[in-house]
Design a protein around this motif. Sequence first.
Motif, PDB file in Angstrom:
ATOM      1  N   ASP A   1      33.486  29.935  54.080  1.00 58.06           N
ATOM      2  CA  ASP A   1      34.659  29.663  53.250  1.00 58.06           C
ATOM      3  C   ASP A   1      35.482  28.549  53.891  1.00 58.06           C
ATOM      4  OD1 ASP A   1      33.866  31.631  51.512  1.00 58.06           O
ATOM      5  OD2 ASP A   1      35.259  33.148  52.272  1.00 58.06           O
TER       6      ASP A   1
ATOM      7  N   ASP B   1      37.922  29.311  56.859  1.00 54.37           N
ATOM      8  CA  ASP B   1      37.407  30.001  58.037  1.00 54.37           C
ATOM      9  C   ASP B   1      36.776  29.005  58.997  1.00 54.37           C
ATOM     10  OD1 ASP B   1      38.158  32.411  56.872  1.00 54.37           O
ATOM     11  OD2 ASP B   1      36.195  32.722  55.947  1.00 54.37           O
TER      12      ASP B   1
ATOM     13  N   SER C   1      39.332  38.799  62.826  1.00 55.83           N
ATOM     14  CA  SER C   1      40.318  38.718  61.751  1.00 55.83           C
ATOM     15  C   SER C   1      41.662  38.371  62.381  1.00 55.83           C
ATOM     16  CB  SER C   1      40.406  40.061  61.015  1.00 55.83           C
ATOM     17  OG  SER C   1      41.475  40.057  60.091  1.00 55.83           O
TER      18      SER C   1
ATOM     19  N   PHE D   1      31.898  46.496  57.420  1.00 61.87           N
ATOM     20  CA  PHE D   1      32.483  45.318  56.780  1.00 61.87           C
ATOM     21  C   PHE D   1      31.447  44.215  56.703  1.00 61.87           C
ATOM     22  CE2 PHE D   1      35.472  41.637  56.689  1.00 61.87           C
ATOM     23  CZ  PHE D   1      36.347  42.090  55.711  1.00 61.87           C
TER      24      PHE D   1
ATOM     25  N   GLN E   1      31.674  39.933  55.385  1.00 64.63           N
ATOM     26  CA  GLN E   1      32.530  38.887  54.840  1.00 64.63           C
ATOM     27  C   GLN E   1      31.693  37.639  54.636  1.00 64.63           C
ATOM     28  OE1 GLN E   1      33.791  35.912  56.264  1.00 64.63           O
ATOM     29  NE2 GLN E   1      35.708  35.553  55.179  1.00 64.63           N
ATOM     30  N   THR E   2      32.023  36.874  53.618  1.00 66.19           N
ATOM     31  CA  THR E   2      31.172  35.767  53.187  1.00 66.19           C
ATOM     32  C   THR E   2      30.797  34.821  54.327  1.00 66.19           C
ATOM     33  OG1 THR E   2      32.452  35.847  51.130  1.00 66.19           O
ATOM     34  CG2 THR E   2      30.889  34.054  51.389  1.00 66.19           C
TER      35      THR E   2
ATOM     36  N   THR F   1      30.314  35.236  57.310  1.00 68.12           N
ATOM     37  CA  THR F   1      29.409  35.790  58.325  1.00 68.12           C
ATOM     38  C   THR F   1      27.959  35.808  57.869  1.00 68.12           C
ATOM     39  OG1 THR F   1      29.512  38.122  57.618  1.00 68.12           O
ATOM     40  CG2 THR F   1      31.297  37.317  59.047  1.00 68.12           C
TER      41      THR F   1
ATOM     42  N   GLN G   1      36.021  41.199  46.205  1.00 66.93           N
ATOM     43  CA  GLN G   1      34.858  41.919  46.708  1.00 66.93           C
ATOM     44  C   GLN G   1      33.539  41.238  46.318  1.00 66.93           C
ATOM     45  OE1 GLN G   1      35.296  44.498  48.847  1.00 66.93           O
ATOM     46  NE2 GLN G   1      37.478  44.025  48.638  1.00 66.93           N
TER      47      GLN G   1
ATOM     48  N   GLU H   1      31.488  39.449  48.208  1.00 62.92           N
ATOM     49  CA  GLU H   1      30.412  39.656  49.174  1.00 62.92           C
ATOM     50  C   GLU H   1      29.914  41.092  49.167  1.00 62.92           C
ATOM     51  OE1 GLU H   1      33.911  39.471  49.664  1.00 62.92           O
ATOM     52  OE2 GLU H   1      33.824  38.303  51.523  1.00 62.92           O
TER      53      GLU H   1
ATOM     54  N   TRP I   1      38.277  34.411  60.987  1.00 58.05           N
ATOM     55  CA  TRP I   1      38.769  34.623  59.613  1.00 58.05           C
ATOM     56  C   TRP I   1      40.289  34.504  59.652  1.00 58.05           C
ATOM     57  CZ3 TRP I   1      38.992  39.998  56.830  1.00 58.05           C
ATOM     58  CH2 TRP I   1      39.231  39.820  55.460  1.00 58.05           C
TER      59      TRP I   1
ATOM     60  N   GLN J   1      43.701  34.862  58.272  1.00 53.73           N
ATOM     61  CA  GLN J   1      44.410  35.570  57.212  1.00 53.73           C
ATOM     62  C   GLN J   1      45.877  35.145  57.220  1.00 53.73           C
ATOM     63  OE1 GLN J   1      43.107  39.242  55.612  1.00 53.73           O
ATOM     64  NE2 GLN J   1      42.292  39.879  57.588  1.00 53.73           N
TER      65      GLN J   1
ATOM     66  N   SER K   1      41.864  37.084  48.566  1.00 53.73           N
ATOM     67  CA  SER K   1      42.037  38.457  49.027  1.00 53.73           C
ATOM     68  C   SER K   1      43.461  38.965  48.863  1.00 53.73           C
ATOM     69  CB  SER K   1      41.619  38.574  50.502  1.00 53.73           C
ATOM     70  OG  SER K   1      42.353  37.682  51.298  1.00 53.73           O
TER      71      SER K   1
END
Length: 309
Positions: free
Chosen positions: A91, A94, A124, A160, A162-163, A165, A185, A187, A212, A214, A222
Amino acid sequence: MSANPDVSVVIPTLNRPELAARAVRSALAQTHDDLEVVVVVDGPDPGTREHLRTIGDERVRVLELPERGKAPNARNQGARAARGKWTALLDDDDEWLPAKIETQLALAATATRAAPVVATRMISRTPRADTIMPRRLPAPGEPLSEYFTVRKGLFYGDGFIQTSTIMAPTELLRRVPFTVGLRRQQELDWALRVVREPDVELLYADDALVLWHQDEDRDRISLQNPWEEQLEWLRANRALFTERAYAAYTMSVLSSMAAPTRSGRVFRELLAEARTHGRPGTIDYVTFLQIWSLPPNVRHRLRDAILGR
């Protein structure tokens, strides 16, 4: 640049040239350098195109879509344009740590099935704390829908994906594309569908190799709360979940989206959904009540204080 690089990195972006450039540079800085970076600009955006040109690396390709189709469509378009055997998703907000791709390729070489999906842990980062997620990896024989959704504690992140990863065979991403139009959601939806393929296994690198960001003062997918859309998706995809996972998702992820409504009707609807079609555990009821009783900013501060550094 190799005409057939080992890995294609697909980065969807729109109107965030500085962030996209940061993501691109983290991909170009990988210790495994036989890769290409396909930046999919999701609609007309000359500013991003010009900004990326200043990077000056022949491994970067820019694919500008004629109109906006959102991130899932951009990822699908990037996978179709990829020249590598593997495609790794990133993304635009990231970053990767330098050994990510090298680590994933080494792990992929140990796979027992033809089309491994290789993920990593991630850091995160919020304005208050850094947290490693997922906090645990799947147990042998654990249903993946339960791994992704059933909490061991009061806060998300036990299981978990996440895209940024995810690395997977390019052919697999073309065979099982992301669901266009799904806002949240994305991923999770993709992972639950792809692991049903008979030649797929999910592998996790133990190291946290993705950062990531945030940032809570920046618009992010998100932060959107389309709970009714998500409930519709959940009901349409009940077969992807065990009963235990269905209840956990409804009472945690879905409830986190719906709780800002402060609606007693919605509270009762989601509780009934979980109990009618799922099998809630004690932790699900506790999670559900704390989500509905505490304001989101209080929950976030409490989570970071407990789980962060």
